[in-house]
Design a protein around this motif. Sequence first.
Motif, short mmCIF file in Angstrom:
data_model
loop_
_atom_site.label_atom_id
_atom_site.label_comp_id
_atom_site.label_asym_id
_atom_site.label_seq_id
_atom_site.Cartn_x
_atom_site.Cartn_y
_atom_site.Cartn_z
N ASN A 109 0.84 -1.15 0.01
CA ASN A 109 0.14 0.05 -0.12
C ASN A 109 0.90 1.24 0.03
OD1 ASN A 109 -2.41 -1.56 0.11
ND2 ASN A 109 -2.02 -1.87 2.23
N ALA A 110 2.26 1.16 -0.37
CA ALA A 110 2.87 2.34 -0.16
C ALA A 110 2.81 3.31 -1.52
CB ALA A 110 4.64 1.91 -0.42
N THR A 111 2.88 4.56 -1.16
CA THR A 111 2.78 5.48 -2.36
C THR A 111 3.90 5.43 -3.17
OG1 THR A 111 3.75 7.17 -0.91
CG2 THR A 111 1.40 7.17 -0.76
N THR A 112 3.70 6.04 -4.22
CA THR A 112 5.00 6.11 -5.13
C THR A 112 6.10 6.88 -4.61
OG1 THR A 112 3.37 5.97 -7.24
CG2 THR A 112 5.80 7.15 -7.50
N GLU A 113 5.75 7.85 -3.92
CA GLU A 113 7.03 8.92 -3.24
C GLU A 113 7.59 7.91 -2.28
OE1 GLU A 113 6.58 12.21 0.19
OE2 GLU A 113 6.02 12.88 -1.93
N THR A 114 6.90 7.06 -1.37
CA THR A 114 7.31 6.18 -0.39
C THR A 114 8.33 5.17 -0.87
OG1 THR A 114 5.69 6.44 0.95
CG2 THR A 114 6.91 4.37 1.41
N ARG A 115 7.96 4.66 -2.19
CA ARG A 115 8.71 3.63 -3.06
C ARG A 115 9.95 4.27 -3.47
NH1 ARG A 115 5.05 -1.06 -4.68
NH2 ARG A 115 3.03 -0.47 -4.13
N VAL A 116 9.81 5.17 -4.14
CA VAL A 116 11.00 5.92 -4.53
C VAL A 116 12.04 6.38 -3.61
CG1 VAL A 116 11.92 8.23 -5.66
CG2 VAL A 116 9.86 7.21 -6.56
N HIS A 117 11.58 6.65 -2.37
CA HIS A 117 12.48 6.85 -1.06
C HIS A 117 13.21 5.62 -0.46
CE1 HIS A 117 14.10 8.76 2.49
NE2 HIS A 117 13.62 7.73 3.01
N ALA A 118 12.48 4.78 -0.54
CA ALA A 118 12.82 3.45 -0.07
C ALA A 118 13.78 2.72 -0.95
CB ALA A 118 11.72 2.38 0.21
N ALA A 119 13.48 2.91 -2.22
CA ALA A 119 14.56 2.28 -3.41
C ALA A 119 15.85 3.38 -3.17
CB ALA A 119 13.97 2.69 -4.85
#
Length: 155
Positions: free
Chosen positions: A32-42
């Motif tokens: 359920n992560a947002t695109t912003e969260t995914r980009v930050h995590a990556a």
Amino acid sequence: MNVRLLAPGRIFKIGSQYISEIKHYWQGDFQNATTETRVHAASEVRRIASMAAMSTAPIPIPFSDLWTITPIQIAMVQAIANIYGHKLNRQALLAACATLAGSWLSRQATLAVVKLGLPLIGGWVNTALVYAWTQALGKTAEKYFASNMQMSAGE
């Protein structure tokens, strides 16, 4: 996180510590992560993996990168795949790494030549190369998995 450049005898311990940090991302729930969260995590995974790979690069033994840097990069790709919702089995992970790495053999040859050609400083020169290659591999993995593994060869 401190990056320490250590003797070969302690490399496995350092590598496993970094892989433990990356493990949080390859086992985490990003459904359920947002695109912003995914980009930050990556981005965080790329940073950790690049620092880990860079810390092992000065080992003055040609082709030692096969057993030090490659596992770190594989863990990074697996974590980025998970962040973007792709669960990879071992075969799919190795295929993705091979696809994303491009000229992996030429990278290994370049690192070995630098270490052999510059015996005292070759390992240190490799730190910049390894950091850049790990970042590039991670960024490519991020684009690949964000595109739902639909990226063309030209991209």
